[in-house]
Design an enzyme around this catalytic site. Structure first.
Site, short mmCIF file in Angstrom:
data_model
loop_
_atom_site.label_atom_id
_atom_site.label_comp_id
_atom_site.label_asym_id
_atom_site.label_seq_id
_atom_site.Cartn_x
_atom_site.Cartn_y
_atom_site.Cartn_z
N GLU A 180 88.01 15.72 63.85
CA GLU A 180 88.02 14.30 63.49
C GLU A 180 87.00 13.51 64.31
O GLU A 180 87.32 12.48 64.92
CB GLU A 180 89.43 13.72 63.66
N THR A 181 85.78 13.98 64.30
CA THR A 181 84.70 13.30 65.02
C THR A 181 84.13 12.20 64.13
O THR A 181 83.03 12.32 63.59
CB THR A 181 83.61 14.32 65.43
#
Length: 738
Positions: A319-320
């Protein structure tokens, strides 16, 4: 299953059927016929519920009757690990069955023989055979793990009888389909007590889970950066103790300390602000800042020190959201793409870590080619272990096969059950996050897991399986046990039993044979959790929109004037609340019946009860507010003709709000009391350290408040206390003036 076993296996000879066994078979004759029609497994037809179900079972032969003075017989050259397995078996037989038990290395066939001598080719790695006899029961294994797993199966086979505990005559040959079977244990928004951690390890071991991927974030008291560890965090010595304890139960404790993304627990601290990818977001590191690696290497080194002997470390890094946003990263992304930035980070991390550990991260097979920003001018480090999903892109395993051919080690990613608060969508999921939009029910998480694991466990592509249990919504960890057991079952044996039988077996196995109506209870809590999540716009908030239920209009003026809108505006949720209230009444009935008769894990029903009462309270709050407006309406109607009746209606309105607030206080206090039996107070401070709270970028439901009040936060936003104060002031004024 039985026919296949007889055809394929010649190493075990069918023994004569004992009179006792014959009586059992006659007794269950009709049951077996019905069971066969439904596809029930051999053991379940005898009322024996094993998880995971063995690969091959053959019923018959002499029963093994457990008597006092029972011997556990080990090989003369048994290892210290084998001895530990024998000691754990001895303790279980004493604690659960009240037997007197001895451990011996003397040759003999009477008692329980645990041996690793004379193993044939039919016994695979981690596998075992188990056979009963009149005077003994033999567990034969190739390795230490197999001996332990044979014991876990044996303990689940024991049945009660008036003459004493016994194991019906049978022969079992068993082995796992998947080598590593991991449970992901997420404690980012809570900290369980040490006693609970150990009991959780024991429960996982019972189902042959052999890796615990512990995402502890700030729950380790880091020595190099003491501010990061939360108050009350486990010390280095305590984590080492957990690691050794897990090893005794043949579980590798694998630390997960998030790397590139999911790092609010680190970057919320002002001193690390310069390491952020975006200055105003504490969610993500900049992968081009050297300080990022200096800090993470310190934390990862301590994580490895805290888990001696473990072979893996997980660095998360999913979840960058803001990757490639800062000026430096924008320029680099033009050269190598955002995926290039991701793998640049992963490669630098792996270079530091892989000297000591295998490095796991949340990346899917061929994700670098199938992302929106494919890698350019670089290749991922093939020493990385890929643990993210793949099946959504290619049901025929195209990408997994491709990555396997490139040399990557991969774990199946058992689909995350869901992020709904309070309870998991085991039986169904809802297609909408609003009650008023007529949501549809679709396939639940149990079927998702079953479909994935049965399709992929025997593909030969995966080294392991990881079940995920994200703590985003702050569920009690016990609510995940069915999910963990499902993953354990179908990663060990992907062919049997069917899902319906498995779920029933879980309830009987986990709670005991007297448990009742559990599937119905899970259906009710599944539905109730969605009601709770969608009421008061809780789920809307989670997805980034702001919304809340409003209170009925306050009366004003000498004739109790008000805007009559509430019952019309909220007619759908009022209707749903009436229905849901009755459902929770039934759920509480099932819970109360089981609390008095289950043999094991009765604490779960305390948690179920706390959840059902919170859902019931939400229903009653809506019904109270509905009644509140009707009461104000009655006060208004009487204002012209009967001032005394108007006053009585206003007093009733005050009582409605006051009682609702008192009920919330009690329901919430009871819930906190129950949950804190196994966990530390959420967001607690100690005399030595104050908890530093900051809401994370992903707006996790459980991180809306530092304490447990995230569960009633939406009601607090209503400010019913303020409403009651204003209503009381109006009633006093009305009483004095008119």
């Amino acid at each position: 299953m039985v026919i296949g076993y007889l055809k394929k296996n010649k190493y075990l000879k069918m023994k004569r059927i004992s009179l006792f066994q014959s009586l059992i078979i006659v007794f269950f004759g009709i049951l077996n016929t019905v069971a066969a029609q439904k596809g029930t497994s051999e053991l379940a037809s005898l009322g024996i519920h094993i998880i995971p179900y063995p690969q091959e079972v053959r019923l018959g032969g002499d029963d093994f009757i457990l008597q006092n003075g029972l011997d556990i017989i080990l090989d003369k050259n048994a290892t210290s690990t084998d001895l530990k397995t024998a000691e754990l078996l001895k303790k279980s037989l004493i604690d659960d069955w009240g037997l007197t038990v001895n451990i011996t290395r003397e040759n003999g066939t009477k008692g329980i023989v645990l041996t690793r001598e004379g193993v044939g080719a039919s016994i695979k790695d981690q596998g075992y055979s188990l056979s009963t006899g009149k005077n003994g029961l033999t567990i034969l294994a190739k390795d230490e793990d197999g001996l332990f797993y044979g014991v876990q199966t044996f303990l689940q086979l024991i049945k009660k009888h008036r003459t004493g505990p016994f194991v019906p005559g049978m022969e079992i040959l068993d082995w796992p389909d998947v080598k590593i079977r991991a449970a992901h244990y997420d404690t980012k928004h809570h900290q369980d007590r040490a006693s609970y951690v150990k009991s959780f390890i024991r429960d996982l071991a019972k189902y042959k889970i052999n890796m615990l991927v512990w995402e502890w974030e700030d729950k380790l008291a880091y020595k190099s950066h003491p501010e990061i560890g939360a108050p009350g965090a486990f010390t280095m010595e305590e984590m080492k103790e957990f690691t050794a304890y897990a090893k005794d139960y043949h579980i590798e404790l694998t630390p997960l300390v998030q790397g590139l993304g999911h790092v609010s627990f680190i970057l919320k601290w002002p001193q690390y602000r310069d390491l952020r990818e975006v200055e105003d977001s504490d969610w993500e590191f900049c992968p081009l800042e050297e300080g990022t690696y200096d800090l993470l290497f310190d934390l990862w080194d301590e994580a490895m020190e805290a888990t001696p002997g473990s072979k893996y470390i997980h660095i998360g890094s999913d979840e960058t959201f803001e990757l490639g946003v800062c000026d430096k990263c924008q320029d680099k992304a033009k050269e190598i793409g955002n995926s290039g930035l991701y793998h640049l980070f992963a490669e630098k991390a792996a270079k530091h870590l892989k000297k000591s550990r295998k490095v796991m991260l949340w990346e899917r097979p061929m994700g670098w080619e199938n992302s929106g920003s494919p890698i350019k001018n670089m290749e991922p480090d093939k020493d990385l272990v890929l643990t993210e999903e793949y099946h959504y892109e290619s049901p025929d395993f195209k990408f997994a096969r491709q990555a396997k051919n490139m040399g990557f080690e991969m774990f199946m990613y058992d689909p995350n059950p869901g992020l709904e608060p309070l309870f998991l969508p085991y039986h169904f999921k809802m297609t909408s996050n609003r009650i008023s939009s007529s949501p549809r029910k679709v396939k639940g998480s149990l079927k998702d897991s079953y479909d994935l694991l049965t399709a992929s466990a025997n593909s030969g592509l995966f080294h392991g399986m990881v079940n995920t249990s994200w703590d985003d919504s702050g569920l009690h960890n016990q609510m995940w046990m069915l999910s963990f057991a499902t993953s354990a079952q179908y990663s060990w044996n992907a062919t049997a039993p069917g899902l319906e039988e498995f779920e029933n077996s879980f309830f009987q196995n986990y709670y005991g044979p007297n448990v009742k109506d559990m599937e119905e209870l899970y259906e009710l809590l599944n539905e109730g959790a969605y009601y709770y999540a969608h009421s008061m716009e809780r789920n809307v908030w989670h997805h980034g929109d702001i919304g809340k239920t409003h209170l009925p209009d306050l009366p004003r003026g000498q004739y109790v004037e008000y805007d009559q809108y509430w019952n019309n505006e909220y007619s759908e949720i009022i209707k749903r609340s009436r229905t849901q209230k009755e459902s929770m009444k039934r759920a509480l009935q099932i819970i109360n019946i089981n609390m008095g008769q289950v043999e094991r894990n009765a604490y779960d029903f305390e948690v179920y009860q706390s959840i059902a009462k919170l859902i019931e309270h939400t229903c009653l709050t809506y019904l109270d507010l509905s009644e509140l407006e009707y009461t104000i309406t009655q006060a208004h109607k009487n204002a012209f003709s009967d001032r005394a009746a108007t006053l009585r209606s206003l007093e009733k309105a005050e009582l409605l709000i006051g009682n609702s607030l008192l009920r919330r206080e009690k329901v919430f206090a009871d819930l906190v009391s129950v949950w804190e039996k196994t966990r530390l107070p959420k967001g607690m401070s100690t005399p030595a350290k104050k908890y530093f709270f900051k809401m994370d970028r992903s707006r996790h439901f459980a991180n809306r408040t530092p304490d447990m009040s995230y569960l009633i936060y939406d009601e607090q936003l209503l400010d019913m206390e303020g409403y009651l104060e204003k209503l009381r002031a109006y009633r006093k004024s009305f009483q004095l003036k008119f």
